[in-house]
Design a protein around this motif. Structure first.
Motif, PDB file in Angstrom:
ATOM      1  N   MET A  78      -5.402  -2.989  -3.016  1.00 29.89           N
ATOM      2  CA  MET A  78      -5.189  -1.615  -3.473  1.00 29.89           C
ATOM      3  C   MET A  78      -3.784  -1.491  -4.057  1.00 29.89           C
ATOM      4  SD  MET A  78      -5.015   1.934  -1.266  1.00 29.89           S
ATOM      5  CE  MET A  78      -6.681   1.758  -0.622  1.00 29.89           C
ATOM      6  N   ASP A  79      -3.697  -0.933  -5.260  1.00 27.24           N
ATOM      7  CA  ASP A  79      -2.412  -0.705  -5.919  1.00 27.24           C
ATOM      8  C   ASP A  79      -2.023   0.759  -5.766  1.00 27.24           C
ATOM      9  OD1 ASP A  79      -1.780  -3.307  -7.331  1.00 27.24           O
ATOM     10  OD2 ASP A  79      -3.816  -2.931  -8.065  1.00 27.24           O
ATOM     11  N   VAL A  80      -0.811   1.001  -5.250  1.00 25.92           N
ATOM     12  CA  VAL A  80      -0.318   2.361  -5.021  1.00 25.92           C
ATOM     13  C   VAL A  80       0.977   2.550  -5.795  1.00 25.92           C
ATOM     14  CG1 VAL A  80       0.418   4.064  -3.318  1.00 25.92           C
ATOM     15  CG2 VAL A  80      -1.338   2.393  -2.711  1.00 25.92           C
ATOM     16  N   LEU A  81       1.042   3.612  -6.596  1.00 26.39           N
ATOM     17  CA  LEU A  81       2.260   3.982  -7.308  1.00 26.39           C
ATOM     18  C   LEU A  81       2.848   5.213  -6.633  1.00 26.39           C
ATOM     19  CD1 LEU A  81       4.274   3.842  -9.691  1.00 26.39           C
ATOM     20  CD2 LEU A  81       2.660   5.270 -10.986  1.00 26.39           C
ATOM     21  N   ASP A 123      -4.522   2.346  -8.175  1.00 22.55           N
ATOM     22  CA  ASP A 123      -5.713   3.001  -7.635  1.00 22.55           C
ATOM     23  C   ASP A 123      -5.358   4.357  -7.044  1.00 22.55           C
ATOM     24  OD1 ASP A 123      -7.499   0.639  -7.983  1.00 22.55           O
ATOM     25  OD2 ASP A 123      -6.111  -0.249  -6.535  1.00 22.55           O
ATOM     26  N   VAL A 124      -4.147   4.455  -6.484  1.00 23.04           N
ATOM     27  CA  VAL A 124      -3.661   5.683  -5.853  1.00 23.04           C
ATOM     28  C   VAL A 124      -2.276   5.985  -6.400  1.00 23.04           C
ATOM     29  CG1 VAL A 124      -3.065   6.820  -3.681  1.00 23.04           C
ATOM     30  CG2 VAL A 124      -4.943   5.154  -3.737  1.00 23.04           C
ATOM     31  N   VAL A 125      -2.052   7.252  -6.766  1.00 21.12           N
ATOM     32  CA  VAL A 125      -0.719   7.700  -7.185  1.00 21.12           C
ATOM     33  C   VAL A 125      -0.270   8.799  -6.242  1.00 21.12           C
ATOM     34  CG1 VAL A 125       0.670   8.765  -9.004  1.00 21.12           C
ATOM     35  CG2 VAL A 125      -1.122   7.110  -9.605  1.00 21.12           C
ATOM     36  N   GLY A 179      -7.555   6.779  -9.775  1.00 18.10           N
ATOM     37  CA  GLY A 179      -8.740   7.295  -9.107  1.00 18.10           C
ATOM     38  C   GLY A 179      -8.422   8.356  -8.083  1.00 18.10           C
ATOM     39  N   LEU A 180      -7.225   8.285  -7.490  1.00 14.03           N
ATOM     40  CA  LEU A 180      -6.816   9.235  -6.459  1.00 14.03           C
ATOM     41  C   LEU A 180      -5.363   9.622  -6.709  1.00 14.03           C
ATOM     42  CD1 LEU A 180      -7.263  10.748  -3.759  1.00 14.03           C
ATOM     43  CD2 LEU A 180      -6.548   8.650  -2.583  1.00 14.03           C
ATOM     44  N   VAL A 181      -5.116  10.920  -6.843  1.00 12.62           N
ATOM     45  CA  VAL A 181      -3.765  11.453  -7.033  1.00 12.62           C
ATOM     46  C   VAL A 181      -3.455  12.369  -5.859  1.00 12.62           C
ATOM     47  CG1 VAL A 181      -2.218  12.788  -8.516  1.00 12.62           C
ATOM     48  CG2 VAL A 181      -4.023  11.360  -9.538  1.00 12.62           C
ATOM     49  N   LEU A 182      -2.343  12.113  -5.180  1.00  9.10           N
ATOM     50  CA  LEU A 182      -1.949  12.907  -4.015  1.00  9.10           C
ATOM     51  C   LEU A 182      -0.680  13.675  -4.351  1.00  9.10           C
ATOM     52  CD1 LEU A 182      -2.479  10.219  -1.230  1.00  9.10           C
ATOM     53  CD2 LEU A 182      -4.089  11.940  -2.044  1.00  9.10           C
ATOM     54  N   SER A 218      -2.397   8.792   6.084  1.00 11.57           N
ATOM     55  CA  SER A 218      -3.719   9.062   6.643  1.00 11.57           C
ATOM     56  C   SER A 218      -4.770   9.189   5.548  1.00 11.57           C
ATOM     57  CB  SER A 218      -3.680  10.338   7.491  1.00 11.57           C
ATOM     58  OG  SER A 218      -2.752  10.224   8.543  1.00 11.57           O
ATOM     59  N   VAL A 219      -4.423   9.861   4.449  1.00 11.64           N
ATOM     60  CA  VAL A 219      -5.362  10.008   3.334  1.00 11.64           C
ATOM     61  C   VAL A 219      -5.652   8.652   2.698  1.00 11.64           C
ATOM     62  CG1 VAL A 219      -5.759  11.063   1.082  1.00 11.64           C
ATOM     63  CG2 VAL A 219      -4.645  12.376   2.889  1.00 11.64           C
ATOM     64  N   VAL A 220      -4.623   7.839   2.508  1.00 10.39           N
ATOM     65  CA  VAL A 220      -4.824   6.516   1.906  1.00 10.39           C
ATOM     66  C   VAL A 220      -5.703   5.650   2.801  1.00 10.39           C
ATOM     67  CG1 VAL A 220      -3.663   4.393   1.187  1.00 10.39           C
ATOM     68  CG2 VAL A 220      -2.680   6.610   0.592  1.00 10.39           C
TER      69      VAL A 220
END
Length: 324
Positions: free
Chosen positions: A1-4, A61-63, A84-87, A280-282
């Motif tokens: 999983m790639d997180v920015l 995948d997540v920002v 795909g997922l923006v927080l 927790s969301v990730v």
């Protein structure tokens, strides 16, 4: 999983630390982006090959948007096509409104934009959903918050106290910021604090989940000096990191023929609590437990009990007010 992670301040640094040390996410790859390149480079140097300096062109995948409130809606528009997922961690009313308005765009892109993934809004929304369980009808919802995260958060709270507050009373009403003084009891070590109306986005998110509720209010803790100086520039430099923080929610309604109420709360430094919410969301996203496409609040996409269990594992314990 790639997180920015966009923003390397108190919240961003906390999120990075949790991501690289999580035993549940062994394959996570973290990139950090900040308008001050030295801060992003410092995190990269601190964690070595686990963290690199990123850019908006970085694959993710997540920002996580951990920048100052008021800037996150623009950033969300910029990256919704590629993530795909923006927080979003913003507690700005304008940010929340603009990001909720992105719902159709996010659905077209098959992305999920979580609006308000912090202490408040965020934990507060989920606590309301948990407190509402067992009611036949929810009539009133009241939210209060105490404390600030980093300097940007403190500036946003200062601004919110002098701005018009939103309340839901069968329709939207505006009230003067700094009015409506109410003594609220938070979990220890915060305990009692005077709270006032302010420009807080919680009602915007809660009315989506509880459309038939009669009343929704939101207040924030402030001193008399905070209240009377809110129309002026900040009189002193904000603390680099908030040490005390807490939220409480009160839900009132009917169970059968009887009126009832329930109060839930949580206490933690706001920056720490926000990083725990993001983590927790990730974690739930990694195991396919998030439900939804579009732009929506946290309580709309998670099971309240399950999320609070994961949040407790990440160090934030929620409490029930049981009276004296």
């Amino acid at each position: 999983m790639d997180v920015l992670v966009v923003g390397a301040g108190v919240v961003g640094a906390g999120v990075v630390q949790r991501l690289v040390s999580s035993p549940l996410l062994p394959m996570v790859r973290v990139a950090v982006l900040d308008r001050n390149p030295d801060r992003a480079q410092h995190l990269s140097d601190q964690y070595g090959p686990l963290v690199r300096v990123g850019s908006f062109e970085s694959r993710a995948d997540v920002v996580v948007l951990a920048t100052a409130a008021g800037s996150q809606a623009r950033l969300a528009h910029r990256i919704v096509d590629s993530a795909g997922l923006v927080l979003s961690t913003s507690d700005s009313v304008s940010d929340v409104r603009q990001m909720l308005a992105m719902n159709d765009l996010a659905r077209q892109r098959m992305s999920l934009v979580v609006v308000g993934a912090g202490l408040a809004p965020g934990i507060t929304d989920v606590l309301v959903a948990r407190a509402a369980m067992g009611f036949d009808r929810v009539v009133e919802i009241h939210v209060a918050k105490f404390g600030t995260g980093g300097p940007s958060c403190a500036r946003q709270h200062h601004k919110a106290l002098s701005s018009r507050a939103l309340e839901w009373r069968g329709g939207w009403k505006q009230r003067p910021g700094g009015s409506g003084r109410e003594l609220c009891w938070f979990p220890s070590p915060v305990d009692a604090a005077d709270c006032y109306r302010a420009a807080l986005p919680d009602p915007l998110l809660l009315v989506r989940r509880f459309a038939d509720v009669d009343r929704i209010t939101a207040r924030m803790a402030a001193t008399r000096r905070d209240r009377f100086s809110s129309w002026l520039p900040m009189l002193r430099r904000p603390h680099p990191e908030g040490k005390l923080g807490a939220v409480r929610v009160e839900v009132r309604g009917r169970r059968g023929a009887a009126w009832a109420g329930r109060i839930l709360g949580a206490a933690a430094p706001p920056g720490v609590a926000t990083a725990a919410v993001i983590m927790s969301v990730v974690e739930l996203h990694a195991v396919g437990k998030l439900d939804g496409v579009g732009a929506m609040g946290l309580a709309e996409i998670v099971d309240a009990c399950e999320f609070l269990d994961v949040l407790e594992r990440n160090g934030i314990i929620c409490e029930l007010f049981a009276g004296f």
